[in-house]
Design a protein around this motif. Structure first.
Motif, PDB file in Angstrom:
ATOM      1  N   ARG A 153      -3.603  -6.375   7.775  1.00  0.00           N
ATOM      2  CA  ARG A 153      -3.549  -6.340   6.313  1.00  0.00           C
ATOM      3  C   ARG A 153      -4.281  -7.550   5.738  1.00  0.00           C
ATOM      4  NH1 ARG A 153      -1.122  -2.446   7.887  1.00  0.00           N
ATOM      5  NH2 ARG A 153       0.542  -1.287   6.860  1.00  0.00           N
TER       6      ARG A 153
ATOM      7  N   ASP B  52       0.867  -1.176   0.000  1.00  0.00           N
ATOM      8  CA  ASP B  52       0.000   0.000   0.000  1.00  0.00           C
ATOM      9  C   ASP B  52       0.903   1.225   0.000  1.00  0.00           C
ATOM     10  OD1 ASP B  52       0.569   1.037   2.653  1.00  0.00           O
ATOM     11  OD2 ASP B  52      -0.902  -0.302   3.501  1.00  0.00           O
TER      12      ASP B  52
ATOM     13  N   ARG C 294      -6.066   6.936   6.201  1.00  0.00           N
ATOM     14  CA  ARG C 294      -6.754   5.693   5.816  1.00  0.00           C
ATOM     15  C   ARG C 294      -8.262   5.793   6.083  1.00  0.00           C
ATOM     16  NH1 ARG C 294      -3.046   1.664   4.772  1.00  0.00           N
ATOM     17  NH2 ARG C 294      -1.022   1.835   5.784  1.00  0.00           N
TER      18      ARG C 294
END
Length: 157
Positions: A96, A32, A134
């Motif tokens: 994740r 990411d 995020r």
């Protein structure tokens, strides 16, 4: 492979990570824009960190395993403290799920397992931090009942 900690559905199990999982875990951490800029280049720091985490029963590095392929990871740490009447806290880090595996409910199942494990160990709360950039992660955590109750601060060393 280590014994499953939980069945996440669809043939995916949550299990304790082993050193052979490190390349897949690091790949998830770097997959990411934020992780790509802050992760180390070589395996040595991850191998040292894994050895420390794996040796300490207060920490669990787990992976979501889909038929031998690591498609998710997180670390769950237990922190004793004096505040809140001497409460034990469960800290979730490094959540994740592989891009190709998103949308299957794995992240939710992993975090529900964290809450169950925290309860089992007598923790009073589960906490996590997430980068302010995020927005999707914030919505995800809020949907699961997490509350943005504090402002987190860090000092890079």
């Amino acid at each position: 492979m280590t014994a499953p900690l939980a069945d996440l559905g669809g043939g995916v199990v949550l299990r304790r990570a082993v050193v052979a999982d490190l390349p897949a875990v690091v790949a998830l951490l770097t997959d990411d824009p934020l992780g790509a800029t802050r992760e180390a280049a070589g395996p040595e720091p991850y191998e040292r960190a894994f050895a420390a985490v794996d040796a300490d029963p207060a920490h669990l590095l787990v992976v979501a395993d889909d038929g031998g392929m690591v498609i998710g990871t997180l670390q769950l740490s237990f922190l004793p403290g004096l505040s809140r009447g001497g409460a034990l806290r469960a800290q979730v880090e490094g959540v994740r799920v592989a891009a190709a595996a998103r949308g299957r409910g794995l992240g939710e199942a992993m975090l529900r397992w964290c809450a169950d494990e925290a309860r089992r160990r007598g923790a009073a709360l589960v906490q996590l931090t997430t980068d302010t950039r995020r927005a999707d992660a914030h919505r995800f955590y809020e949907r699961l009942g997490y509350v943005a109750s504090h402002v987190g601060m860090k000092l890079e060393l």
